[in-house]
Design an enzyme around this catalytic site. Structure first.
Site, short mmCIF file in Angstrom:
data_model
loop_
_atom_site.label_atom_id
_atom_site.label_comp_id
_atom_site.label_asym_id
_atom_site.label_seq_id
_atom_site.Cartn_x
_atom_site.Cartn_y
_atom_site.Cartn_z
N ARG A 177 6.36 2.36 81.76
CA ARG A 177 7.26 2.09 80.62
C ARG A 177 8.21 0.92 80.87
O ARG A 177 9.28 0.83 80.28
CB ARG A 177 8.06 3.34 80.25
N LYS A 208 8.45 -13.11 75.04
CA LYS A 208 7.23 -12.75 74.31
C LYS A 208 6.10 -12.59 75.33
O LYS A 208 5.84 -13.50 76.11
CB LYS A 208 6.85 -13.85 73.32
N GLU A 214 5.10 -29.35 73.25
CA GLU A 214 6.16 -28.35 73.02
C GLU A 214 7.55 -28.96 73.27
O GLU A 214 8.52 -28.59 72.63
CB GLU A 214 5.97 -27.12 73.92
N LYS A 232 15.75 -23.26 73.68
CA LYS A 232 15.05 -21.99 73.45
C LYS A 232 15.99 -20.81 73.71
O LYS A 232 16.02 -19.85 72.95
CB LYS A 232 13.79 -21.89 74.32
N GLU A 287 12.68 -12.35 66.60
CA GLU A 287 12.13 -13.18 65.51
C GLU A 287 12.26 -12.54 64.12
O GLU A 287 11.31 -12.42 63.36
CB GLU A 287 10.67 -13.54 65.81
N ARG A 303 14.35 -17.49 65.19
CA ARG A 303 13.37 -17.73 66.27
C ARG A 303 12.09 -18.38 65.73
O ARG A 303 11.40 -19.09 66.44
CB ARG A 303 13.06 -16.44 67.03
N ASN A 317 8.34 -22.08 65.93
CA ASN A 317 6.95 -22.18 65.51
C ASN A 317 6.69 -23.45 64.70
O ASN A 317 5.67 -23.55 64.02
CB ASN A 317 6.56 -20.95 64.68
N HIS A 348 3.19 -24.73 64.33
CA HIS A 348 2.26 -23.69 64.79
C HIS A 348 1.36 -23.13 63.69
O HIS A 348 0.29 -22.61 63.98
CB HIS A 348 3.02 -22.54 65.46
N HIS A 385 -2.38 -23.05 64.68
CA HIS A 385 -3.20 -21.85 64.85
C HIS A 385 -4.49 -21.93 64.02
O HIS A 385 -5.54 -21.46 64.46
CB HIS A 385 -2.39 -20.60 64.50
N HIS A 442 -3.63 -25.68 73.23
CA HIS A 442 -2.56 -25.20 72.34
C HIS A 442 -1.49 -26.27 72.10
O HIS A 442 -1.12 -26.54 70.95
CB HIS A 442 -1.93 -23.94 72.92
N1 GLY Z 1 6.72 -19.63 71.54
C1 GLY Z 1 7.58 -19.26 70.50
C2 GLY Z 1 8.55 -18.18 70.85
O1 GLY Z 1 8.69 -17.84 72.00
O2 GLY Z 1 9.19 -17.65 69.98
#
Ligand code: GLY
Length: 372
Positions: free
Chosen positions: A122, A144, A186, A228, A238, A242, A246, A249, A253, A267
């Protein structure tokens, strides 16, 4: 030449240490975090071949024993089978709740190892030691974690913040130029979404940074991580801001799906093309000046990066097909596509109010170029 960025999340605060040689500090820093004196490292075969001995020497010098599991390199590793293998291996290594797992590699390893740490007993602590530029400026920061599903990328995962990030900028020296520049996509994204002065600086210093200027690399990674961290502190899961991260993106994608998540398009390359398309769309909607997309594209071109859909090469779906692939994206809310658009360089915002025809027009024109 070492910089520190603090991610100030209540109960889950941590530092990102950035600079050449910070890998050598791994042992002392991890030993100071407590837990068992035995450290389990998840890595990939490429990174293990290049750098694992240095990491294990640093751990040993601090009195820590270690064992590593090296997974195959590549996006295919972010799958159920390798997650199961990793979790079972960590259990066999007797990792307990107070212990620390190390994720040593690029974005694939960071995401997979972070997710393994999130679900093991957990949740156990983990340390990110990102080895690629993309991982240093984006995926290792912000918590993430996850794996891919056959239905789409990153659809299975959890938010689980690392306890420490060690971004050794000297490791970037072993990246191929293509991988380095993909990560740079990025970096550019940060300037474009929220810091025009940083984008100005990248226009001036980007070529030196790509050639290996270490001070410039440290500054670029530090500024990216700081931006960030600021965003993640405001919106960890998000619900709002947040999503600014993107930028580029939604297009990216769709292009990644169209190219089968293969070597045809990395990517970060897709992010760079996606940023150029997002600025093109913004200009067509009258949100930013026509010069902005030209400036974005000129910088990417100066850096020797892929700029246009035409640079991908090979067959691609038509505009409607690409738009349909955008519909698979996680950023779809109530069936509406969410785009990150811009009022100018350094001034991005989130909107679901984008006419389908405008997106189709941008894609159609980009695809027409591929046929010229
Ligand atoms: N890569 C985008 C984020 O971490 O929100």
């Amino acid at each position: 030449m070492t910089a520190t960025v603090h991610v100030d999340l209540p109960g889950r605060a941590y530092d990102i240490i950035i600079g050449p040689g910070v890998l050598d500090q791994a042992g002392a820093r991890i030993a100071a975090m407590g837990g068992r004196r035995h450290i389990c490292i998840l890595t990939d075969e490429t990174v293990a071949g290049l750098h694992l001995a240095s990491l294990q020497a640093s751990l040993a010098a601090a009195g820590l024993t270690s064992q590593a599991l090296a997974l195959p390199p590549g996006e295919g590793t972010k799958c159920w089978a390798q997650l199961e293998r990793s979790v079972e291996w960590l259990l066999a290594q007797k990792v307990e709740r107070g212990d620390i797992v190390v994720a040593f590699g690029g974005g694939v390893i960071g995401d997979l190892a972070g997710f393994a740490a999130a679900i093991l007993r957990r949740g156990v602590r983990f340390v990110q030691i990102p080895s690629s530029l993309l991982a240093q400026v984006d995926s290792s920061v912000g918590g993430k974690t996850g794996i891919n599903s056959p239905i789409g990328k990153n659809l299975i995962g959890a938010f689980h913040q690392p306890s420490l990030v060690l971004a050794d900028t000297a490791l970037l020296g072993t990246l191929t130029s293509r991988d380095f520049l993909a990560g740079y996509g990025e970096v550019v994204k940060y300037g474009l979404l929220g810091d025009a002065a940083f984008f100005d600086w990248l226009e001036a210093e980007g070529p030196a940074l790509a050639r290996g200027d270490m001070a410039a690399r440290v500054r670029a990674v530090t500024r990216s991580c700081q931006m960030k961290a600021d965003i993640v502190q405001r919106d960890e899961t998000e619900q709002g801001d947040r999503a600014l991260l993107n930028l580029g993106h939604t297009f990216c994608h769709a292009l990644e799906a169209a190219t089968g998540y293969s070597d045809r398009l990395l990517h970060g390359e897709g992010v760079a093309i996606g940023c150029a398309l997002a600025f093109e769309l913004s200009a067509r909607l009258g949100l930013c000046s026509q010069e902005d997309p030209s400036r974005v594209r000129a910088h990417l071109r100066d850096m020797g990066m892929k700029v246009d859909i035409a640079d991908i090469g090979g067959d691609l779906p038509d505009a409607a097909g690409l738009l349909a692939l955008m519909g698979q994206d996680k950023k779809v809310v109530d069936g509406k596509l969410r785009f990150i658009l811009a009022r100018g360089i350094g001034d991005a915002f989130i909107t679901s109010d984008v006419p389908r025809e405008a997106v189709l027009g941008v894609l159609q024109d980009a695809l027409d170029q591929t046929r010229r």
